[in-house]
Write an enzyme that holds these catalytic residues in place. Sequence first.
Site, PDB file in Angstrom:
ATOM      1  N   CYS A  47       0.386 148.251  26.165  1.00  0.00           N
ATOM      2  CA  CYS A  47       0.631 147.070  27.013  1.00  0.00           C
ATOM      3  C   CYS A  47      -0.672 146.378  27.384  1.00  0.00           C
ATOM      4  O   CYS A  47      -1.551 146.984  28.009  1.00  0.00           O
ATOM      5  CB  CYS A  47       1.350 147.506  28.286  1.00  0.00           C
ATOM      6  SG  CYS A  47       1.461 146.192  29.519  1.00  0.00           S
TER       7      CYS A  47
HETATM    8  N1  LIG Z   1       3.545 140.985  35.463  1.00  0.00           N
HETATM    9  C1  LIG Z   1       3.391 142.269  34.964  1.00  0.00           C
HETATM   10  C2  LIG Z   1       3.934 142.354  33.525  1.00  0.00           C
HETATM   11  C3  LIG Z   1       3.806 143.731  33.001  1.00  0.00           C
HETATM   12  C4  LIG Z   1       4.705 143.935  31.788  1.00  0.00           C
HETATM   13  O1  LIG Z   1       5.511 143.078  31.417  1.00  0.00           O
HETATM   14  N2  LIG Z   1       4.546 145.096  31.151  1.00  0.00           N
HETATM   15  C5  LIG Z   1       5.372 145.393  29.988  1.00  0.00           C
HETATM   16  C6  LIG Z   1       4.553 146.033  28.874  1.00  0.00           C
HETATM   17  S1  LIG Z   1       3.342 144.953  28.214  1.00  0.00           S
HETATM   18  C7  LIG Z   1       6.432 146.428  30.322  1.00  0.00           C
HETATM   19  O2  LIG Z   1       6.145 147.414  30.978  1.00  0.00           O
HETATM   20  N3  LIG Z   1       7.634 146.229  29.820  1.00  0.00           N
HETATM   21  C8  LIG Z   1       8.689 147.207  29.996  1.00  0.00           C
HETATM   22  C9  LIG Z   1      10.003 146.697  29.529  1.00  0.00           C
HETATM   23  O3  LIG Z   1      10.068 145.608  28.995  1.00  0.00           O
HETATM   24  O4  LIG Z   1      10.985 147.403  29.705  1.00  0.00           O
HETATM   25  C10 LIG Z   1       1.933 142.609  35.046  1.00  0.00           C
HETATM   26  O5  LIG Z   1       1.082 141.825  34.595  1.00  0.00           O
HETATM   27  O6  LIG Z   1       1.632 143.673  35.583  1.00  0.00           O
END
Ligand SMILES: N[C@@H](CCC(=O)N[C@@H](CS)C(=O)NCC(=O)O)C(=O)O
Length: 154
Positions: free
Chosen positions: A54
């Site tokens: 990520c």
């Molecule tokens: N706004 C958040 C976005 C974080 C985010 O979207 N992380 C993604 C991975 S890049 C995630 O954990 N996705 C899990 C999912 O889609 O279930 C940040 O910048 O901390």
Amino acid sequence: MTEIRQKAEFTKETNLQGEFVRQQSIFRQGVTADGSSDFQAQSDRYHLYISLACPWAHRANIFRKLKKLENVISLSIVDPIRDNQGWRFTDNPGCIPDFPNGFKFLEEAYEMTDPSFNGRVTVPVLWDKEKKMIVNNESSDIIRMLDSSSKCNI
Ligand SMILES: N[C@@H](CCC(=O)N[C@@H](CS)C(=O)NCC(=O)O)C(=O)O
């Protein structure tokens, strides 16, 4: 020509035009030096959950290293393979299990913080080992906190 229509993966985050509208991060508290928030800056009190898959989690990981906080803020790295059960802790190469809590899934951290949470479970997460709850799950906030860590005496 045949029109291909796909059902959006994240229906709750899809607007009427079919565009992805990212959910707001909901845990937005801060660690402070003077204890003006509920989260006083203290060495070895906080834990960072990341995925190396990520980019948002990566920036938190980079700041932890740049600010030399490796001995101050502990770290877990979830398995990079996220299936429909969400981020999971394994002892596969490159992963660091959840030593503070023994969680099998990151979802458990969200559940413990707010049992009514029904959004997407995302990384990075800054966790308070003392209060056993998420402080913040927004990478832009987390890197600002880590950047000001010298002011926070952590
Ligand atoms: N706004 C958040 C976005 C974080 C985010 O979207 N992380 C993604 C991975 S890049 C995630 O954990 N996705 C899990 C999912 O889609 O279930 C940040 O910048 O901390």
